[in-house]
Enzyme design. Structure first.
Site, PDB file in Angstrom:
ATOM      1  N   ASP A   1       6.248 -40.354  31.496  1.00 50.90           N
ATOM      2  CA  ASP A   1       4.862 -40.283  31.009  1.00 50.90           C
ATOM      3  C   ASP A   1       4.721 -39.284  29.867  1.00 50.90           C
ATOM      4  O   ASP A   1       5.594 -38.428  29.634  1.00 50.90           O
ATOM      5  CB  ASP A   1       3.952 -39.881  32.182  1.00 50.90           C
ATOM      6  CG  ASP A   1       2.582 -40.536  32.095  1.00 50.90           C
ATOM      7  OD1 ASP A   1       2.168 -40.913  30.983  1.00 50.90           O
ATOM      8  OD2 ASP A   1       1.919 -40.663  33.144  1.00 50.90           O
TER       9      ASP A   1
ATOM     10  N   ASP B   1      -3.820 -47.734  31.683  1.00 52.76           N
ATOM     11  CA  ASP B   1      -4.298 -47.151  32.934  1.00 52.76           C
ATOM     12  C   ASP B   1      -5.433 -47.981  33.508  1.00 52.76           C
ATOM     13  O   ASP B   1      -5.888 -47.736  34.632  1.00 52.76           O
ATOM     14  CB  ASP B   1      -4.788 -45.715  32.704  1.00 52.76           C
ATOM     15  CG  ASP B   1      -3.650 -44.711  32.831  1.00 52.76           C
ATOM     16  OD1 ASP B   1      -2.546 -45.104  33.252  1.00 52.76           O
ATOM     17  OD2 ASP B   1      -3.867 -43.530  32.510  1.00 52.76           O
TER      18      ASP B   1
HETATM   19  C1  GLA Z   1      -1.067 -41.045  33.490  1.00 45.17           C
HETATM   20  C2  GLA Z   1      -0.459 -42.403  33.792  1.00 45.17           C
HETATM   21  C3  GLA Z   1      -0.878 -42.832  35.183  1.00 45.17           C
HETATM   22  C4  GLA Z   1      -0.432 -41.813  36.190  1.00 45.17           C
HETATM   23  C5  GLA Z   1      -0.982 -40.443  35.815  1.00 45.17           C
HETATM   24  C6  GLA Z   1      -0.394 -39.367  36.703  1.00 45.17           C
HETATM   25  O1  GLA Z   1      -2.426 -41.118  33.363  1.00 45.17           O
HETATM   26  O2  GLA Z   1      -0.832 -43.332  32.821  1.00 45.17           O
HETATM   27  O3  GLA Z   1      -0.337 -44.092  35.489  1.00 45.17           O
HETATM   28  O4  GLA Z   1       0.965 -41.797  36.243  1.00 45.17           O
HETATM   29  O5  GLA Z   1      -0.676 -40.108  34.475  1.00 45.17           O
HETATM   30  O6  GLA Z   1      -0.879 -38.127  36.378  1.00 45.17           O
END
Ligand code: GLA
Length: 752
Positions: free
Chosen positions: A508, A570
């Site tokens: 990420d 997301d």
């Molecule tokens: C980001 C990612 C999510 C999740 C969060 C965790 O927003 O896109 O899918 O993994 O971080 O903090």
């Protein structure tokens, strides 16, 4: 005026056609005749020459296949005083010599001015394609790609620029990058450098691009190109949710399926700039490359800067044609991972199930339930690490990549052992039994100020002198331009992966770059990121790597070189996802996308839709999964999950490797539809949706495309019907409610 030959060479070589596997005769991909150069794909020609008197590189043609001499441009009549160069199609426009459009290169010379005169010197033809130093790039063997390097030289400042053009004939793709070298004694600064610069001889064009925001990525925009400058860019330090490094130009009459279309895609993950400039003298210029606000790259004697590469494709089959070329090229000649076209395991990710509230017992509990539903890979998301600054919320812990001892008293190994001992329930048809695999979330480029790492190395975070370090999501970014930071990350991630049987990583990256020590940090950071990605993915080739940046903030070809799949958004709402996935598919294959069934009401939009619809949308992605607490599923939902997983596994090979046809768009129809046709054209799968239900409305009809008109196809076992019938009459289905969906299988009648 010189007569310029496009294809004087009559020798033919054998190549293969991308869509139907038939063999076509392909002209020699690179033809040089004196100072004229032509690159030929199966259906594209790209031609330019060096002007004999000036040495300037001038464009001749980028479009459908052409052969024979190109008619000379008439000598323009100069009325007015803006000068000649503004009327000329320039292949690599430099600055300061009378072309008042945006330049492809701007060099701050040691004498402080920005004039340059890069002229043709010589060229080199190479079979195959040389790698780009430190940058992701398309690749291919000698039969798949041919390269010509045009060496330009500015004799006044002793600066060299090598333009590298590679043609992948099968995909009608021309790939270009440029390397600038300072051959002088003083320092120069590269202030602007475009990977792509093209002057198209048309005034009437539309531009199509992808814009968005967090949780609303890749929404398709189309507008007429107007006079003057227009474009888009990312200033964020990553390719961004706001704009994707993709652009298409099309004739106003171009549709999804027909009409001339040019597609441009930048293989880069950092900030970028796209400029489109329509001039009053009949030309449209496109520039795509570095963002000049964040370059200022200093070159001492004998130092070089290489731009990222830009892929250009051309199709007469509309936007769909451009997409299919890019998809094929990227699946086969960009993604290095062995998983590029391999079936992906159905996964369950813990994020929307538990958020930060994870520990070994609740993870094991949902892993058990996941296994019993037929899930193959269990992914532990954020919240598992940090000792003195435990990651129990988004305020602490980033940088401290050790398991939280309170949540995982024995470390990760015992949990991974228990979870990977679970047997996944498998589809009826599949007699083999599979153990659950284990995956992990990490965000190694980041640091919280509440972390042990920050106590020890505050200087590793990006900062600018005494200015406050602006936090975003309570975090700062590590300066990956520093080799010691790159090495730290490589060690941490290697240690995690060696500590237990972990076969998947979600990498990420959850914030933009603010204060940076210098404008060059942006590109130096990207070179650092690529070194880390290259090292780790080479060291752990059996790990399935997934990219992520708050969803689709880094959905770009640069990331795809290393990570075969990218968390697409997301936003897990299936209705929103249709728009996002259709938009993403303009440039990127389904094999690179990820879709999950999440709980209802949806956590981002509050919308409730049927589980079948949620699943059918998610299985249009190469990586399909669930992102919910399976122990909280309603019994009716739980009952259908195993068969939805089995369906996802059935369609997965076709979605991963098939040709994609967007049959109707969610922006234009209440019944969006997408078809994938398998590589050998023997099978196809149709995804068909109804967004809003209408009373007493005509039945929706979907007309298929890309089938063989003469062949017969069984449609969900019925028929067979002719390809011609399915494409001209189409299929009709009855949906009774909002958010109806159908997944339809087509199988060629082999007896026919
Ligand atoms: C980001 C990612 C999510 C999740 C969060 C965790 O927003 O896109 O899918 O993994 O971080 O903090």
């Amino acid at each position: 005026m010189l007569k310029r030959l496009v294809s004087a060479n009559c020798s033919l070589s054998i190549g293969s056609n991308s869509t139907n596997g038939n063999f076509l005769l392909t002209a020699t991909p690179v033809v040089v005749d004196g100072n004229s150069f032509a690159l030929h794909g199966n259906n594209v020609s790209y031609c330019f020459h060096a002007d004999e008197s000036t040495g300037d590189l001038l464009s001749d043609h980028f479009g459908g296949s052409v052969t024979g001499p190109i008619p000379p441009d008439p000598t323009p009549i100069v009325n007015g005083w803006t000068g000649m160069l503004g009327r000329v199609r320039r292949e690599f426009p430099d600055q300061g010599r009378g072309d008042f459009r945006g330049p492809a290169i701007r060099i701050r010379q040691s004498g402080a001015h920005t004039v340059s005169a890069l002229h043709y010197q010589h060229h080199t033809v190479v079979k195959g394609k040389p790698a780009l130093p430190g940058l992701p790039a398309t690749f291919g063997n000698e039969d798949e790609v041919t390269t010509i390097v045009i060496h330009l030289y500015d004799k006044y400042s002793t600066i060299a620029a090598d333009l590298m053009y590679s043609v992948f004939p099968r995909y009608d793709a021309i790939v270009r990058s440029v390397t600038v070298t300072n051959k002088g004694k003083g320092a120069i600064v590269i202030e602007d450098l475009a990977s792509l610069s093209v002057d198209l001889p048309f005034e009437d064009l539309d531009m199509i691009y992808l814009r968005g925001e967090w949780a609303r990525e890749t929404h398709r925009q189309r507008r007429r190109i107007d006079y003057g400058l227009q474009g888009f860019r990312s200033n964020t330090g990553f390719s961004s949710h706001s704009h994707n490094p993709f652009l298409a130009l099309a004739r106003p009459s171009t549709t999804e399926n027909q009409g001339e279309t040019w597609g441009f895609s930048l293989v880069y993950t950092g900030s970028f700039a796209v400029n489109v400039e329509k001039c009053s003298q009949g030309l449209t210029r496109v520039l795509m490359g570095f963002n000049p606000d964040q370059l200022s790259w200093s070159l001492g004697p004998d130092e070089s800067l290489t731009s990222p590469e830009c892929v250009s494709v051309y199709s007469k089959e509309g936007l769909g044609g451009v997409s299919r070329s890019l998809h094929g090229l990227y699946r086969n000649h960009l993604v290095k991972s062995k998983f590029a076209t391999e079936d992906r395991p159905v996964l369950l990710n813990s994020w929307e199930a538990l958020y930060f509230n994870i520990n070994s017992s609740n993870l094991y509990r949902i892993a058990q339930e996941s296994a019993s539903l037929g899930v193959k890979l269990f992914v532990m998301d954020d919240g598992w690490f940090g000792k003195d600054y435990p990651r129990v919320s988004d305020t602490a812990g980033l940088g401290d990549w050790i398991p939280n001892p309170k949540r995982f008293p024995g470390g990760l190994a015992p949990l991974v052992k228990d979870i990977t001992a679970l047997k996944s329930a498998v589809a009826e048809s599949d007699k083999s039994s599979a153990n659950l695999r284990f995956g992990i979330w990490i965000e190694p480029e980041m640091i919280n100020s509440s972390s042990t790492l920050y106590q020890e190395h505050p200087e590793w975070a990006l900062y600018a002198d005494q200015y406050p370090r602006t936090e975003q999501r309570n975090q700062l970014i590590l300066n990956l331009a520093l080799p010691e930071v790159q090495n730290f990350i490589i060690t941490c991630v290697s240690d995690i992966l060696s500590s237990a049987d972990i076969t998947y990583v979600k990498w990420d990256h959850n914030r933009c770059m603010h204060e940076t020590p210098s404008p060059t940090t942006h590109h130096a950071y990207m070179l650092g990121v690529y070194r880390v990605f290259e090292t780790l993915t080479t060291r752990f080739p059996d790990v399935l790597w997934e990219g992520c940046a708050s969803g689709g903030g880094r959905f770009d070809p640069g990331v795809m070189q290393y990570f075969p799949q990218i968390w697409t958004s997301d936003n897990t709402d299936a209705v929103d996802r249709i728009f996002i996935q259709f938009g993403t598919s303009l440039a990127y294959p389904a094999s690179s996308m990820c879709g999950h069934i999440s709980a209802v009401p949806n956590h981002q939009t509050g919308r409730t839709v049927q589980i079948e619809f949620r699943a059918h949308v998610a299985m249009m992605c190469g990586s399909f999964g669930l992102e919910l607490d399976p122990t909280e599923l309603h019994p009716d939902e739980r009952a259908v999950v195993p068969e939805l997983i089995a369906l996802a596994e059935k369609v997965n090979p076709i979605v991963l490797t098939g040709d994609m046809w967007r049959l109707s768009l969610p922006e234009e129809s209440d019944w969006p539809a997408m078809l994938f046709i398998s590589k050998n054209a023997s099978q196809a799968v149709l995804f068909y949706y109804q967004l809003g239900s209408k009373v007493n409305h005509a039945l929706s009809r979907v007309r298929l495309q890309g089938l063989d008109a003469q062949d017969m196809y069984f449609v969900d076992g019925e028929g067979p019907y002719s390809g011609a019938m399915l494409m001209s009459m189409g299929l009709q289905y009855c949906f009774e409610t909002d958010y109806g969906s159908k997944v339809v299988f087509l199988e060629k009648d082999s007896s026919h």
